[in-house]
Design a protein around this motif. Structure first.
Motif, PDB file in Angstrom:
ATOM      1  N   SER A 162       0.796  -1.375   0.087  1.00  0.00           N
ATOM      2  CA  SER A 162      -0.096  -0.098  -0.154  1.00  0.00           C
ATOM      3  C   SER A 162       0.840   1.211   0.029  1.00  0.00           C
ATOM      4  N   ILE A 163       0.221   2.500  -0.166  1.00  0.00           N
ATOM      5  CA  ILE A 163       0.978   3.576  -0.271  1.00  0.00           C
ATOM      6  C   ILE A 163       1.711   3.907   0.923  1.00  0.00           C
ATOM      7  N   GLU A 164       1.090   3.480   2.085  1.00  0.00           N
ATOM      8  CA  GLU A 164       1.564   3.774   3.582  1.00  0.00           C
ATOM      9  C   GLU A 164       2.501   3.004   3.704  1.00  0.00           C
ATOM     10  N   THR A 165       2.679   1.593   3.447  1.00  0.00           N
ATOM     11  CA  THR A 165       3.408   0.734   3.745  1.00  0.00           C
ATOM     12  C   THR A 165       4.851   1.171   2.639  1.00  0.00           C
ATOM     13  N   ARG A 166       4.588   1.322   1.574  1.00  0.00           N
ATOM     14  CA  ARG A 166       5.821   1.787   0.620  1.00  0.00           C
ATOM     15  C   ARG A 166       6.482   3.076   1.285  1.00  0.00           C
ATOM     16  N   SER A 167       5.917   3.939   1.753  1.00  0.00           N
ATOM     17  CA  SER A 167       6.079   5.154   2.444  1.00  0.00           C
ATOM     18  C   SER A 167       7.195   4.861   3.632  1.00  0.00           C
ATOM     19  N   GLU A 168       6.774   3.978   4.266  1.00  0.00           N
ATOM     20  CA  GLU A 168       7.472   3.423   5.548  1.00  0.00           C
ATOM     21  C   GLU A 168       8.704   2.684   5.251  1.00  0.00           C
ATOM     22  N   LEU A 169       8.770   1.861   4.124  1.00  0.00           N
ATOM     23  CA  LEU A 169       9.993   1.276   3.428  1.00  0.00           C
ATOM     24  C   LEU A 169      10.850   2.166   2.983  1.00  0.00           C
ATOM     25  N   ARG A 170      10.382   3.246   2.255  1.00  0.00           N
ATOM     26  CA  ARG A 170      11.317   4.581   2.005  1.00  0.00           C
ATOM     27  C   ARG A 170      11.845   4.976   2.992  1.00  0.00           C
ATOM     28  N   GLU A 171      11.141   5.229   4.196  1.00  0.00           N
ATOM     29  CA  GLU A 171      11.692   6.222   5.183  1.00  0.00           C
ATOM     30  C   GLU A 171      12.818   5.244   5.780  1.00  0.00           C
ATOM     31  N   LYS A 172      12.638   3.976   6.272  1.00  0.00           N
ATOM     32  CA  LYS A 172      13.447   3.301   6.699  1.00  0.00           C
ATOM     33  C   LYS A 172      14.830   2.887   5.868  1.00  0.00           C
ATOM     34  N   LEU A 173      14.426   2.869   4.518  1.00  0.00           N
ATOM     35  CA  LEU A 173      15.723   2.610   3.800  1.00  0.00           C
ATOM     36  C   LEU A 173      16.579   3.722   3.556  1.00  0.00           C
ATOM     37  N   SER A 174      15.766   5.104   3.522  1.00  0.00           N
ATOM     38  CA  SER A 174      16.587   6.444   3.649  1.00  0.00           C
ATOM     39  C   SER A 174      17.394   6.380   5.078  1.00  0.00           C
ATOM     40  N   ASP A 175      16.850   6.119   5.944  1.00  0.00           N
ATOM     41  CA  ASP A 175      17.552   6.155   7.301  1.00  0.00           C
ATOM     42  C   ASP A 175      18.778   5.406   7.388  1.00  0.00           C
ATOM     43  N   PHE A 176      18.691   3.958   6.719  1.00  0.00           N
ATOM     44  CA  PHE A 176      19.737   3.169   6.547  1.00  0.00           C
ATOM     45  C   PHE A 176      20.849   3.780   5.933  1.00  0.00           C
ATOM     46  N   TYR A 177      20.609   4.666   4.956  1.00  0.00           N
ATOM     47  CA  TYR A 177      21.672   5.060   4.150  1.00  0.00           C
ATOM     48  C   TYR A 177      22.052   6.695   4.622  1.00  0.00           C
ATOM     49  N   PHE A 178      21.298   7.350   5.685  1.00  0.00           N
ATOM     50  CA  PHE A 178      21.395   8.573   5.994  1.00  0.00           C
ATOM     51  C   PHE A 178      22.622   8.603   7.071  1.00  0.00           C
ATOM     52  N   ARG A 179      22.594   7.246   7.987  1.00  0.00           N
ATOM     53  CA  ARG A 179      23.446   7.716   9.006  1.00  0.00           C
ATOM     54  C   ARG A 179      24.795   7.986   8.802  1.00  0.00           C
ATOM     55  N   ILE A 180      25.119   8.887   9.523  1.00  0.00           N
ATOM     56  CA  ILE A 180      26.476   9.647   9.243  1.00  0.00           C
ATOM     57  C   ILE A 180      27.595   8.846  10.378  1.00  0.00           C
ATOM     58  N   PRO A 181      28.751   8.350   9.907  1.00  0.00           N
ATOM     59  CA  PRO A 181      29.594   7.900  10.937  1.00  0.00           C
ATOM     60  C   PRO A 181      30.273   9.128  11.767  1.00  0.00           C
ATOM     61  N   LYS A 182      30.660   8.726  12.891  1.00  0.00           N
ATOM     62  CA  LYS A 182      30.801   9.822  14.046  1.00  0.00           C
ATOM     63  C   LYS A 182      32.045  10.642  13.414  1.00  0.00           C
ATOM     64  N   GLU A 183      33.081   9.738  12.719  1.00  0.00           N
ATOM     65  CA  GLU A 183      34.226  10.522  12.448  1.00  0.00           C
ATOM     66  C   GLU A 183      33.956  11.344  11.212  1.00  0.00           C
ATOM     67  N   ASP A 184      32.769  11.341  10.543  1.00  0.00           N
ATOM     68  CA  ASP A 184      32.571  12.374   9.520  1.00  0.00           C
ATOM     69  C   ASP A 184      31.812  13.185  10.094  1.00  0.00           C
ATOM     70  N   THR A 185      30.974  13.247  11.215  1.00  0.00           N
ATOM     71  CA  THR A 185      30.266  14.180  12.020  1.00  0.00           C
ATOM     72  C   THR A 185      31.521  15.256  12.715  1.00  0.00           C
ATOM     73  N   CYS A 186      32.793  14.683  13.061  1.00  0.00           N
ATOM     74  CA  CYS A 186      33.567  15.472  13.623  1.00  0.00           C
ATOM     75  C   CYS A 186      34.068  16.377  12.537  1.00  0.00           C
ATOM     76  N   GLU A 187      34.469  15.737  11.524  1.00  0.00           N
ATOM     77  CA  GLU A 187      34.977  16.566  10.304  1.00  0.00           C
ATOM     78  C   GLU A 187      34.102  17.725   9.803  1.00  0.00           C
ATOM     79  N   LEU A 188      32.844  17.335   9.942  1.00  0.00           N
ATOM     80  CA  LEU A 188      31.653  18.187   9.334  1.00  0.00           C
ATOM     81  C   LEU A 188      31.389  19.274  10.410  1.00  0.00           C
ATOM     82  N   ASP A 189      31.847  18.977  11.686  1.00  0.00           N
ATOM     83  CA  ASP A 189      31.372  20.132  12.676  1.00  0.00           C
ATOM     84  C   ASP A 189      32.564  20.773  13.151  1.00  0.00           C
ATOM     85  N   TYR A 190      32.587  22.019  12.025  1.00  0.00           N
ATOM     86  CA  TYR A 190      33.911  22.711  12.364  1.00  0.00           C
ATOM     87  C   TYR A 190      34.134  23.726  13.487  1.00  0.00           C
TER      88      TYR A 190
END
Lengths: 210, 80
Positions: free
Chosen positions: A182-210
């Motif tokens: 359903s559209i709602e379920t596909r939206s949940e899949l998209r959101e979790k999939l996005s979150d999976f790729y969106f995680r920023i490693p801590k070492e990158d966060t340090c570099e980005l946090d000037y």
């Protein structure tokens, strides 16, 4: 509603296909090709990218539909509805009581300080369905329950190339479409999939946090 | 009463005992993609020029920060 009753014929993100073959390159000492024979596979390509007229070969990413882990059944909150794993949950719902109660106070406080969040970020559960065969869960000291909930792991994706366009009614994968989210379920899949790729490693966060 | 008379910053700037000379321009930070552009405007909001362009140090939205930080790590408890 997890699936829609009347599906269309286009391939969409999250569709379940009767596709029973996967191949994974594997390196031990030599290079090998591991062959998998899942009964079903799920489309992992976003709907808008399935049809790409700019390339001569049509490609779609799939991932096999696999059984739940036995250990998931230890958590009564999950057991009531395994699709809860697809959504953010409160810290106290993330562990089985035996594990939650056994946490040292400082570890429990650390977990309780967090807001609702995902668990098992590469997993998305598919609701039980008459098409899915039942299988037995093996748990120590309990009766072994049966289920026909399944799941996918984003990390297990593989790809299929095909000469025939996914727009063609004669495309093999298109003909093997079995279930559509359903559209709602596909939206949940998209959101979790996005979150999976969106995680920023801590070492990158340090570099980005000037 | 003129509405401008109720403007706190103006009242503050012309308060008793204030002898500071005030500038006839204002600098407004403007977020553009991952940069902050500092724009110089007249007091009537007329564009004068760009003063500075720098990296925005806070380009993650609050939602993104929450999303990244509130993952519950439970893998060790669900090994078969």
């Amino acid at each position: 509603m997890f699936y829609i009753d009347t599906m269309d014929s286009d391939l969409r993100l999250g569709d379940v296909l009767e596709w029973e073959f996967s191949a994974t390159p594997y390196i031990e000492n030599d290079f090998k090709m591991n062959l998998g024979f899942p009964k079903f596979s799920v489309v992992l390509t976003p709907c808008c990218s399935v049809i790409d007229e700019s390339v001569p070969t049509n490609t779609v990413s799939l991932t096999p539909l696999i059984k739940l882990k036995n250990s998931f059944f230890k958590n009564p909150y999950w057991k009531e509805d395994f699709t809860r794993l697809n959504r953010r949950m409160k810290p106290e719902h993330t562990l089985a009581p035996e594990h939650w109660d056994g946490l040292p106070p400082e570890k429990k406080a650390e977990r309780l300080a967090k807001r609702e969040g995902y668990v098992l970020n590469s997993i998305f559960v598919y609701e039980s369905n008459d098409f899915f065969p039942k299988y037995t869960i093996h748990s120590k000291g309990e009766t072994n329950p049966e289920t026909n909930y399944y799941m996918i792991n984003f990390k297990y994706a593989f790809r299929i190339d095909t000469k025939k366009s996914f727009e063609s009614p004669r495309n093999t994968l298109r003909k093997r479409k079995l279930l559509q989210l359903s559209i709602e379920t596909r939206s949940e899949l998209r959101e979790k999939l996005s979150d999976f790729y969106f995680r920023i490693p801590k070492e990158d966060t340090c570099e980005l946090d000037y | 009463m003129n509405p401008e008379d109720l403007d706190y910053s103006k009242i503050k700037n012309t308060g008793t005992g204030s002898h500071e000379k005030y500038e006839d321009y204002q600098i407004i930070p403007y977020n553009f993609d991952k940069y902050v552009v500092k724009v110089k405007l007249s007091l009537k909001n007329e564009f004068i020029g760009i003063v500075e362009i720098k990296l925005n140090k806070d380009f993650l939205s609050q939602q993104q920060k929450i999303s990244a930080s509130d993952y519950h790590d439970v893998e060790e408890f669900y090994q078969d």
